[in-house]
Structures are given as structure tokens and as C-alpha cells.
Design a protein around this motif. Structure first.
Motif, PDB file in Angstrom:
ATOM      1  N   GLY A  77       0.775  -1.225   0.000  1.00  0.00           N
ATOM      2  CA  GLY A  77       0.000   0.000   0.000  1.00  0.00           C
ATOM      3  C   GLY A  77       0.809   1.280   0.000  1.00  0.00           C
ATOM      4  N   THR A  78       2.124   1.183  -0.156  1.00  0.00           N
ATOM      5  CA  THR A  78       2.978   2.373  -0.151  1.00  0.00           C
ATOM      6  C   THR A  78       3.547   2.608  -1.545  1.00  0.00           C
ATOM      7  OG1 THR A  78       4.994   1.151   0.376  1.00  0.00           O
ATOM      8  CG2 THR A  78       3.642   1.923   2.237  1.00  0.00           C
ATOM      9  N   ARG A  79       4.086   3.828  -1.741  1.00  0.00           N
ATOM     10  CA  ARG A  79       4.761   4.097  -3.013  1.00  0.00           C
ATOM     11  C   ARG A  79       5.712   5.277  -2.849  1.00  0.00           C
ATOM     12  NH1 ARG A  79       0.120   7.367  -4.266  1.00  0.00           N
ATOM     13  NH2 ARG A  79       0.808   9.286  -5.297  1.00  0.00           N
ATOM     14  N   PHE A  80       6.686   5.335  -3.736  1.00  0.00           N
ATOM     15  CA  PHE A  80       7.593   6.474  -3.833  1.00  0.00           C
ATOM     16  C   PHE A  80       7.322   7.195  -5.140  1.00  0.00           C
ATOM     17  CE2 PHE A  80      10.132   4.242  -0.704  1.00  0.00           C
ATOM     18  CZ  PHE A  80      10.718   5.265   0.008  1.00  0.00           C
ATOM     19  N   ASP A  81       7.188   8.505  -5.075  1.00  0.00           N
ATOM     20  CA  ASP A  81       7.199   9.341  -6.270  1.00  0.00           C
ATOM     21  C   ASP A  81       8.588   9.954  -6.337  1.00  0.00           C
ATOM     22  OD1 ASP A  81       4.544   8.801  -6.758  1.00  0.00           O
ATOM     23  OD2 ASP A  81       3.806  10.733  -6.048  1.00  0.00           O
ATOM     24  N   LEU A  82       9.285   9.709  -7.414  1.00  0.00           N
ATOM     25  CA  LEU A  82      10.620  10.277  -7.600  1.00  0.00           C
ATOM     26  C   LEU A  82      10.480  11.685  -8.154  1.00  0.00           C
ATOM     27  CD1 LEU A  82      12.301   7.138  -9.140  1.00  0.00           C
ATOM     28  CD2 LEU A  82      12.610   8.025  -6.834  1.00  0.00           C
ATOM     29  N   GLU A  83      11.094  12.645  -7.490  1.00  0.00           N
ATOM     30  CA  GLU A  83      10.981  14.043  -7.901  1.00  0.00           C
ATOM     31  C   GLU A  83      12.206  14.521  -8.660  1.00  0.00           C
ATOM     32  OE1 GLU A  83      10.041  16.063  -4.229  1.00  0.00           O
ATOM     33  OE2 GLU A  83       7.932  15.460  -4.386  1.00  0.00           O
ATOM     34  N   GLY A  84      13.301  13.784  -8.583  1.00  0.00           N
ATOM     35  CA  GLY A  84      14.488  14.160  -9.328  1.00  0.00           C
ATOM     36  C   GLY A  84      15.713  13.448  -8.810  1.00  0.00           C
ATOM     37  N   THR A  85      16.662  13.238  -9.706  1.00  0.00           N
ATOM     38  CA  THR A  85      17.935  12.615  -9.354  1.00  0.00           C
ATOM     39  C   THR A  85      19.047  13.424 -10.004  1.00  0.00           C
ATOM     40  OG1 THR A  85      16.889  10.430  -9.293  1.00  0.00           O
ATOM     41  CG2 THR A  85      19.285  10.477  -9.425  1.00  0.00           C
ATOM     42  N   PHE A  86      20.073  13.725  -9.237  1.00  0.00           N
ATOM     43  CA  PHE A  86      21.239  14.445  -9.735  1.00  0.00           C
ATOM     44  C   PHE A  86      22.449  13.560  -9.492  1.00  0.00           C
ATOM     45  CE2 PHE A  86      24.923  17.147  -9.098  1.00  0.00           C
ATOM     46  CZ  PHE A  86      24.910  17.903 -10.248  1.00  0.00           C
ATOM     47  N   VAL A  87      23.250  13.327 -10.525  1.00  0.00           N
ATOM     48  CA  VAL A  87      24.408  12.442 -10.425  1.00  0.00           C
ATOM     49  C   VAL A  87      25.669  13.196 -10.832  1.00  0.00           C
ATOM     50  CG1 VAL A  87      25.446  10.304 -11.254  1.00  0.00           C
ATOM     51  CG2 VAL A  87      22.972  10.426 -10.954  1.00  0.00           C
ATOM     52  N   ALA A  88      26.701  13.094 -10.003  1.00  0.00           N
ATOM     53  CA  ALA A  88      28.010  13.666 -10.310  1.00  0.00           C
ATOM     54  C   ALA A  88      29.078  12.719  -9.772  1.00  0.00           C
ATOM     55  CB  ALA A  88      28.160  15.049  -9.700  1.00  0.00           C
ATOM     56  N   GLU A  90      30.788   9.720  -8.323  1.00  0.00           N
ATOM     57  CA  GLU A  90      30.322   8.591  -7.505  1.00  0.00           C
ATOM     58  C   GLU A  90      29.158   8.960  -6.597  1.00  0.00           C
ATOM     59  OE1 GLU A  90      33.430   9.171  -3.761  1.00  0.00           O
ATOM     60  OE2 GLU A  90      33.708   7.472  -5.100  1.00  0.00           O
ATOM     61  N   ARG A  91      28.678  10.181  -6.686  1.00  0.00           N
ATOM     62  CA  ARG A  91      27.609  10.648  -5.791  1.00  0.00           C
ATOM     63  C   ARG A  91      26.313  10.909  -6.538  1.00  0.00           C
ATOM     64  NH1 ARG A  91      29.524  11.237  -0.784  1.00  0.00           N
ATOM     65  NH2 ARG A  91      31.763  11.493  -0.578  1.00  0.00           N
ATOM     66  N   ALA A  92      25.207  10.694  -5.816  1.00  0.00           N
ATOM     67  CA  ALA A  92      23.881  10.970  -6.376  1.00  0.00           C
ATOM     68  C   ALA A  92      22.987  11.516  -5.275  1.00  0.00           C
ATOM     69  CB  ALA A  92      23.265   9.698  -6.964  1.00  0.00           C
ATOM     70  N   THR A  93      22.080  12.368  -5.679  1.00  0.00           N
ATOM     71  CA  THR A  93      21.055  12.903  -4.787  1.00  0.00           C
ATOM     72  C   THR A  93      19.707  12.527  -5.376  1.00  0.00           C
ATOM     73  OG1 THR A  93      22.465  14.767  -4.202  1.00  0.00           O
ATOM     74  CG2 THR A  93      20.108  14.994  -3.743  1.00  0.00           C
ATOM     75  N   ILE A  94      18.873  11.871  -4.581  1.00  0.00           N
ATOM     76  CA  ILE A  94      17.540  11.447  -5.021  1.00  0.00           C
ATOM     77  C   ILE A  94      16.501  12.179  -4.172  1.00  0.00           C
ATOM     78  CG2 ILE A  94      15.949   9.511  -5.342  1.00  0.00           C
ATOM     79  CD1 ILE A  94      18.465   7.663  -5.171  1.00  0.00           C
ATOM     80  N   ARG A  95      15.664  12.989  -4.825  1.00  0.00           N
ATOM     81  CA  ARG A  95      14.532  13.633  -4.142  1.00  0.00           C
ATOM     82  C   ARG A  95      13.296  12.773  -4.348  1.00  0.00           C
ATOM     83  NH1 ARG A  95      13.741  18.153  -7.211  1.00  0.00           N
ATOM     84  NH2 ARG A  95      11.856  18.460  -6.033  1.00  0.00           N
ATOM     85  N   TRP A  96      12.504  12.574  -3.280  1.00  0.00           N
ATOM     86  CA  TRP A  96      11.352  11.676  -3.359  1.00  0.00           C
ATOM     87  C   TRP A  96      10.225  12.134  -2.443  1.00  0.00           C
ATOM     88  CZ3 TRP A  96      10.807  10.112   1.604  1.00  0.00           C
ATOM     89  CH2 TRP A  96      11.960   9.976   2.385  1.00  0.00           C
ATOM     90  N   ARG A  97       9.058  11.562  -2.705  1.00  0.00           N
ATOM     91  CA  ARG A  97       7.903  11.686  -1.813  1.00  0.00           C
ATOM     92  C   ARG A  97       7.421  10.266  -1.557  1.00  0.00           C
ATOM     93  NH1 ARG A  97       3.958  16.381  -2.015  1.00  0.00           N
ATOM     94  NH2 ARG A  97       3.129  16.190   0.077  1.00  0.00           N
ATOM     95  N   TYR A  98       7.294   9.916  -0.287  1.00  0.00           N
ATOM     96  CA  TYR A  98       6.872   8.573   0.121  1.00  0.00           C
ATOM     97  C   TYR A  98       5.433   8.639   0.605  1.00  0.00           C
ATOM     98  CZ  TYR A  98       6.704   4.271   2.900  1.00  0.00           C
ATOM     99  OH  TYR A  98       6.363   3.053   3.428  1.00  0.00           O
ATOM    100  N   TRP A  99       4.596   7.810  -0.006  1.00  0.00           N
ATOM    101  CA  TRP A  99       3.175   7.742   0.355  1.00  0.00           C
ATOM    102  C   TRP A  99       2.950   6.503   1.210  1.00  0.00           C
ATOM    103  CZ3 TRP A  99      -0.126  11.630  -0.824  1.00  0.00           C
ATOM    104  CH2 TRP A  99       0.342  12.573  -1.755  1.00  0.00           C
ATOM    105  N   ARG A 100       2.478   6.733   2.434  1.00  0.00           N
ATOM    106  CA  ARG A 100       2.183   5.635   3.356  1.00  0.00           C
ATOM    107  C   ARG A 100       0.858   4.971   2.979  1.00  0.00           C
ATOM    108  NH1 ARG A 100       3.532  10.027   6.763  1.00  0.00           N
ATOM    109  NH2 ARG A 100       1.313  10.247   7.175  1.00  0.00           N
TER     110      ARG A 100
END
Length: 128
Positions: A77-88, A90-100
Motif C-alpha cells: 500500500g505504499t509508493r515512492f514518487d521520484l521528484e528528481g535525481t542528480f548524479v556527479a 560517484e555521488r547521487a542525490t535522489i529527491r522523493w515523496r513517500y506515500w504511506r
């Protein structure tokens, strides 16, 4: 389930490799299928989780990290909406919204690091 519509990647080989690892990692949560995790996580991986507040828990080693992420990816019953990923590199930043499962949500970000094609570090932060 909302796929990541914005992935920004620096134009070098390390960044492309990291982006592919992040795509496969995000697919685990988008598809609720943790079977790929053991092949994505390094033996010495460390996760600094978002819970319990305020500082979260520290999970060390492949078994602990795969176990934590598998439980999250498999939660009904949960899900993640991915809002964006930035990669440089060996590093990455993942923005998300988690729905319970109860319909509520939280927004957050994961700061990730990849070494030799495997995830070695993940630090999670949430808003509020």
C-alpha cells in the motif's frame, strides 16, 4: 507510481555508471521488487536512516542494508514518487515523496555514494 522524469547526469563515465546504479536502485522501490538489491549493495555499505527521529538509525553491512531496503520496498500500500535525481561522479542525490498506506506522505532526499559499481553509502533526510 511516478517514474523519475528528471535525471541530471554529469558527462563522464563514473557519472554514467552511478546513474545506472541509481536507476536500478529506484526501480526496486517503484516495482516493489527488492530482488536486485543484493547485486547493488556493497559488503561495507552504510545507511543512515530517517527514523527514529531526530537522528535516525545507522545500518552497517550488506545484510543490514538489503534487509532495511527490502522491507521498505515490499511494504503493501505504499509508493515512492521520484521528484528528481542528480548524479556527479560517484555521488547521487535522489529527491522523493513517500506515500504511506494510510494516504499520508513525507518528502525527503537520499544522498548516495557508489564505489566499484555498488552502493556504499546512503544518508536519508526528511522534511519536517
Amino acid at each position: 507510481m511516478k517514474q523519475d522524469s528528471t535525471m541530471h547526469i554529469h558527462p563522464d563515465d563514473q557519472s554514467r555508471q552511478t546513474a545506472e546504479i541509481m536507476r536500478r536502485f529506484n526501480d526496486v522501490f517503484q516495482n516493489h521488487d527488492p530482488s536486485a538489491l543484493p547485486g547493488l549493495v556493497a559488503e561495507d555499505c552504510v545507511i543512515e536512516n530517517t527514523v527514529p527521529a531526530p537522528d535516525g538509525a545507522r545500518n552497517v553491512g550488506r545484510e543490514a542494508c538489503v534487509g532495511l531496503w527490502s522491507a521498505i520496498a515490499s511494504e503493501a500500500g505504499t509508493r515512492f514518487d521520484l521528484e528528481g535525481t542528480f548524479v556527479a561522479g560517484e555521488r547521487a542525490t535522489i529527491r522523493w515523496r513517500y506515500w504511506r498506506a494510510d494516504g499520508g506522505s513525507i518528502r525527503g532526499v537520499n544522498l548516495m555514494r557508489v564505489r566499484d559499481g555498488l552502493i556504499v553509502e546512503a544518508m536519508g533526510y526528511v522534511r519536517g
